[in-house]
Design a protein around this motif. Sequence first.
Motif, PDB file in Angstrom:
ATOM      1  N   GLN A  79       0.543  -1.063   0.352  1.00 25.33           N
ATOM      2  CA  GLN A  79      -0.142   0.274   0.243  1.00 25.33           C
ATOM      3  C   GLN A  79       1.376   1.234  -0.249  1.00 25.33           C
ATOM      4  N   TRP A  80       1.923   1.121   0.886  1.00 28.46           N
ATOM      5  CA  TRP A  80       3.184   2.257   0.250  1.00 28.46           C
ATOM      6  C   TRP A  80       3.190   2.458  -0.641  1.00 28.46           C
ATOM      7  N   GLY A  81       3.885   1.758  -1.613  1.00 27.97           N
ATOM      8  CA  GLY A  81       3.723   1.795  -3.038  1.00 27.97           C
ATOM      9  C   GLY A  81       2.944   2.877  -3.887  1.00 27.97           C
ATOM     10  N   VAL A  82       1.682   2.108  -3.831  1.00 27.80           N
ATOM     11  CA  VAL A  82       0.039   2.356  -3.893  1.00 27.80           C
ATOM     12  C   VAL A  82       0.419   4.145  -4.008  1.00 27.80           C
ATOM     13  N   SER A  83       0.133   4.336  -2.173  1.00 26.54           N
ATOM     14  CA  SER A  83       0.142   5.710  -2.448  1.00 26.54           C
ATOM     15  C   SER A  83       0.952   6.559  -3.094  1.00 26.54           C
ATOM     16  N   PHE A  84       2.285   5.504  -3.218  1.00 30.82           N
ATOM     17  CA  PHE A  84       3.858   6.816  -3.440  1.00 30.82           C
ATOM     18  C   PHE A  84       3.166   6.827  -5.189  1.00 30.82           C
ATOM     19  N   GLY A  85       2.712   6.438  -5.627  1.00 30.40           N
ATOM     20  CA  GLY A  85       2.713   6.294  -6.808  1.00 30.40           C
ATOM     21  C   GLY A  85       3.111   5.221  -7.736  1.00 30.40           C
ATOM     22  N   LEU A  86       3.651   4.393  -7.243  1.00 28.08           N
ATOM     23  CA  LEU A  86       4.935   3.207  -8.356  1.00 28.08           C
ATOM     24  C   LEU A  86       3.599   1.840  -7.965  1.00 28.08           C
ATOM     25  N   PRO A  87       3.849   1.486  -8.812  1.00 32.31           N
ATOM     26  CA  PRO A  87       3.078   0.662  -9.764  1.00 32.31           C
ATOM     27  C   PRO A  87       3.591  -1.267  -9.176  1.00 32.31           C
ATOM     28  N   GLU A  88       2.481  -2.115  -9.116  1.00 28.14           N
ATOM     29  CA  GLU A  88       2.158  -2.682  -7.766  1.00 28.14           C
ATOM     30  C   GLU A  88       2.398  -4.034  -9.053  1.00 28.14           C
ATOM     31  N   ASP A  89       2.894  -4.961  -7.538  1.00 31.17           N
ATOM     32  CA  ASP A  89       3.661  -6.130  -7.785  1.00 31.17           C
ATOM     33  C   ASP A  89       5.163  -6.109  -8.890  1.00 31.17           C
ATOM     34  N   TYR A  90       5.439  -5.250  -9.204  1.00 31.39           N
ATOM     35  CA  TYR A  90       6.341  -4.987  -9.921  1.00 31.39           C
ATOM     36  C   TYR A  90       8.040  -5.454  -9.351  1.00 31.39           C
ATOM     37  N   TYR A  91       8.368  -6.598 -10.180  1.00 35.25           N
ATOM     38  CA  TYR A  91       9.836  -6.352  -9.020  1.00 35.25           C
ATOM     39  C   TYR A  91      11.041  -6.970  -9.653  1.00 35.25           C
ATOM     40  N   LEU A  92      10.946  -5.628 -10.806  1.00 38.01           N
ATOM     41  CA  LEU A  92      12.202  -6.280 -11.503  1.00 38.01           C
ATOM     42  C   LEU A  92      13.465  -5.271 -11.134  1.00 38.01           C
ATOM     43  N   SER A  93      12.811  -4.779 -10.353  1.00 39.40           N
ATOM     44  CA  SER A  93      13.487  -3.463  -9.560  1.00 39.40           C
ATOM     45  C   SER A  93      15.149  -4.084  -8.738  1.00 39.40           C
ATOM     46  N   PHE A  94      14.551  -5.081  -8.274  1.00 40.84           N
ATOM     47  CA  PHE A  94      15.477  -6.319  -7.997  1.00 40.84           C
ATOM     48  C   PHE A  94      16.357  -6.075  -8.804  1.00 40.84           C
ATOM     49  N   LEU A  95      16.750  -6.010  -9.976  1.00 39.89           N
ATOM     50  CA  LEU A  95      17.722  -6.207 -10.930  1.00 39.89           C
ATOM     51  C   LEU A  95      18.422  -4.767 -11.390  1.00 39.89           C
ATOM     52  N   THR A  96      16.766  -4.062 -11.858  1.00 42.19           N
ATOM     53  CA  THR A  96      17.646  -2.860 -12.238  1.00 42.19           C
ATOM     54  C   THR A  96      18.285  -2.400 -11.042  1.00 42.19           C
ATOM     55  N   SER A  97      17.813  -2.443 -10.262  1.00 38.26           N
ATOM     56  CA  SER A  97      18.801  -1.257  -8.833  1.00 38.26           C
ATOM     57  C   SER A  97      20.213  -2.472  -9.148  1.00 38.26           C
ATOM     58  N   LEU A  98      21.124  -3.202  -9.742  1.00 34.71           N
ATOM     59  CA  LEU A  98      21.776  -2.778  -9.908  1.00 34.71           C
ATOM     60  C   LEU A  98      22.770  -2.585 -10.938  1.00 34.71           C
ATOM     61  N   PHE A  99      22.299  -1.314 -11.850  1.00 38.20           N
ATOM     62  CA  PHE A  99      23.107  -0.610 -12.869  1.00 38.20           C
ATOM     63  C   PHE A  99      21.967   0.807 -12.309  1.00 38.20           C
TER      64      PHE A  99
END
Length: 210
Positions: A37-57
């Motif tokens: 719910q924090w992500g939703v209130s912050f305007g971030l899409p739900e069920d988005y786990y690609l950031s575990f990979l993209t954060s590496l770059f």
Amino acid sequence: MAICIIIFVAMQVMPNELSYRLIYLYGMVPIRYSDPQWGVSFGLPEDYYLSFLTSLFLHGNWWHLAINMVFLWIFADNVEDRMGHGFFLIFYLLCGLCATFLQWYFDPRLAIPVVGASGAIAGVLAAYFFLYPLARVIIWVPLFLLPIVIHIPAIAFLGLWVIIQLHDATTSVIFEGVTVDVAWWAHLGGFITGTILYRLFIRNELAEEK
């Protein structure tokens, strides 16, 4: 290295608002997955786990980028030679994914993005530690502004690095109120993953020679 540098430079020339938005979208924000719910209130899409990979770059600043790239430049080429380009890339990404997951596990309420290649690089350091324990690492020490160069075995240099990571990671968990600005658990997670997996990615050189 090229991908990390290009992305960082591109984000430096972007408007601050857009850069900030991309860091939160593609950086791994632990609370985003602990409290959807924090992500939703912050305007971030739900069920988005690609950031575990993209954060590496992604990297927070020039110093963060420079340190990671120097470590990658020094240690990665020898490990890549032993694994081959394709296997090395898979190994690197797996170490990074496990590193970000461990950071989330131990600090699930963190509300700032975890970014950087450090976790994946830690896996590379683990592989180097076991493959080239007696190789000499050159360290430049600024003593009274004089360029003092020291050669120490990789096993000593990386062993000290692991001790520092373990100390700071456990300190951040045991003592409340300790300011944490480095993803220590990601570093340890990457190193542990590299220790476990590196043998699976080493090329069979005897088979290749035949």
